[in-house]
Design an enzyme around this catalytic site. Structure first.
Site, PDB file in Angstrom:
ATOM      1  N   ASP A   1      49.743  32.698  35.726  1.00  0.00           N
ATOM      2  CA  ASP A   1      49.707  33.498  34.499  1.00  0.00           C
ATOM      3  C   ASP A   1      48.948  32.800  33.386  1.00  0.00           C
ATOM      4  O   ASP A   1      48.763  33.350  32.309  1.00  0.00           O
ATOM      5  CB  ASP A   1      51.148  33.764  34.009  1.00  0.00           C
ATOM      6  N   HIS A   2      48.552  31.578  33.611  1.00  0.00           N
ATOM      7  CA  HIS A   2      47.957  30.773  32.536  1.00  0.00           C
ATOM      8  C   HIS A   2      46.700  30.087  33.047  1.00  0.00           C
ATOM      9  O   HIS A   2      46.689  28.866  33.260  1.00  0.00           O
ATOM     10  CB  HIS A   2      48.991  29.739  32.052  1.00  0.00           C
ATOM     11  N   PHE A   3      45.623  30.751  33.377  1.00  0.00           N
ATOM     12  CA  PHE A   3      45.471  32.200  33.209  1.00  0.00           C
ATOM     13  C   PHE A   3      45.004  32.751  34.550  1.00  0.00           C
ATOM     14  O   PHE A   3      44.465  31.984  35.360  1.00  0.00           O
ATOM     15  CB  PHE A   3      44.456  32.481  32.106  1.00  0.00           C
TER      16      PHE A   3
ATOM     17  N   ILE B   1      44.649  26.933  34.059  1.00  0.00           N
ATOM     18  CA  ILE B   1      44.617  25.605  33.436  1.00  0.00           C
ATOM     19  C   ILE B   1      46.050  25.169  33.118  1.00  0.00           C
ATOM     20  O   ILE B   1      46.917  25.996  32.854  1.00  0.00           O
ATOM     21  CB  ILE B   1      43.766  25.561  32.138  1.00  0.00           C
TER      22      ILE B   1
END
Lengths: 172, 134
Positions: free
Chosen positions: A33-35, A40
């Protein structure tokens, strides 16, 4: 172990320095989810990794008898992204420690396996409080809930429990 | 190396800028740490450590003992506080433990909630000045 943000402690100078590393993996859920398009390592979790490293170092100075709580992040800068496949190093140094707490300085570095190079990417100033000696006079449970089994496993895995015992430091 | 009054004032201002994230122009001698500069209890430990670092020299370390600059847990003691006000016994102890503090305004009603207001930039500067001279 979901909230252990260091994989291994790699160097320890009693009362002065503790160094830990974390390998960043694409299998970690939070990176999805990041991203989604460009995974990262979140800077907030790098801060947590540094806080865990520095917190263990502070705990070790008093034989893990104190409950060491992060009180304040005085400053933190992280200037580069860390991507899956890279390794993060947290190098924590004690500046000052007394009955009420400790201040630490940290350097965050990143190892890129393609180039074989370590690069410093960030720095921190973190203050810890010994909560049984807190200024507000609040009472906390007698058992030490800060340094539990997970930290003990990490110390054992790194061979640091023996190092600490040799240095006269009682393990958690 | 020794510090004159101007250097001490500058050093204290830099410490407060770093510890509290305030601007230099907000740090006036009469500014209170908690009221004007927004300090919270945990900031006091940070301020203490930063003052030690700022005013230590290789020849003379500047070490502040626990409770020397700010009062520690003494106000948790029931004999020190009654109905939210510092008792005679508590006030005598406060004055004895913190000789660098001007309690003249606080003395008027002695509300515990107003104790934070006695810690001003000037009181910190006086504390460092007196301690360096000792």
């Amino acid at each position: 172990m979901r909230w252990m943000w260091i994989d291994m402690m790699v160097a320890f100078e009693p009362g002065h320095r503790l160094t830990a590393v974390k390998n960043v993996s694409l299998a970690e859920d939070h990176l999805h989810d990041h991203f989604a398009d460009q995974p990262i390592m979140p800077a907030s979790l790098m801060l947590e990794g540094m806080a865990q490293t520095a917190g263990v170092l502070v705990g070790s100075t008093r034989g893990f008898k104190e409950k060491v709580i992060l009180a304040k992040i005085g400053s933190a800068t992280i200037d580069a992204d860390v991507i899956p496949g890279q390794t993060i190093r947290y190098d924590a140094v004690i500046e000052r420690v007394d009955e009420s707490g400790a201040s630490t300085k940290g350097t965050i570095s990143c190892f890129d396996h393609r180039t074989g190079v370590w690069t410093d990417i960030g720095s921190t100033e973190i203050v810890f409080s010994h909560i049984d000696n807190n200024r507000s006079g609040l009472n906390f449970p007698k058992e030490n809930f800060v340094f539990g089994e997970n930290f003990k496993r990490l110390l054992n895995a790194a061979g640091l429990s023996q190092v600490m015992t040799a240095a006269g430091v009682t393990g958690p | 190396m020794s510090f004159d009054r101007t250097q001490i004032e500058e050093g204290v201002r830099e410490v407060l800028e770093e510890a509290l994230g305030v601007d230099a122009e907000d740090v006036k001698p009469t500014s209170t740490l908690t009221g004007d500069l927004g300090a919270e209890s945990i900031d006091f430990l940070d301020i203490q450590f930063r003052l030690e670092k700022k005013f230590s020299t290789p020849a003379k370390p500047f070490k502040i003992e626990q409770g020397e600059l700010f009062p520690e847990n003494m106000l948790q003691d029931a004999s020190m506080v009654e109905n939210g006000k510092v008792t005679d016994k508590g006030f005598t102890l406060l004055k004895a433990k913190l000789p660098h503090i001007d309690f003249s305004n606080f003395e008027k009603d002695r509300s515990v909630g107003k104790l934070g207001e006695v810690f001003t930039v000037k009181s910190l500067t006086d504390f460092v000045d007196n301690k360096l001279k000792a």
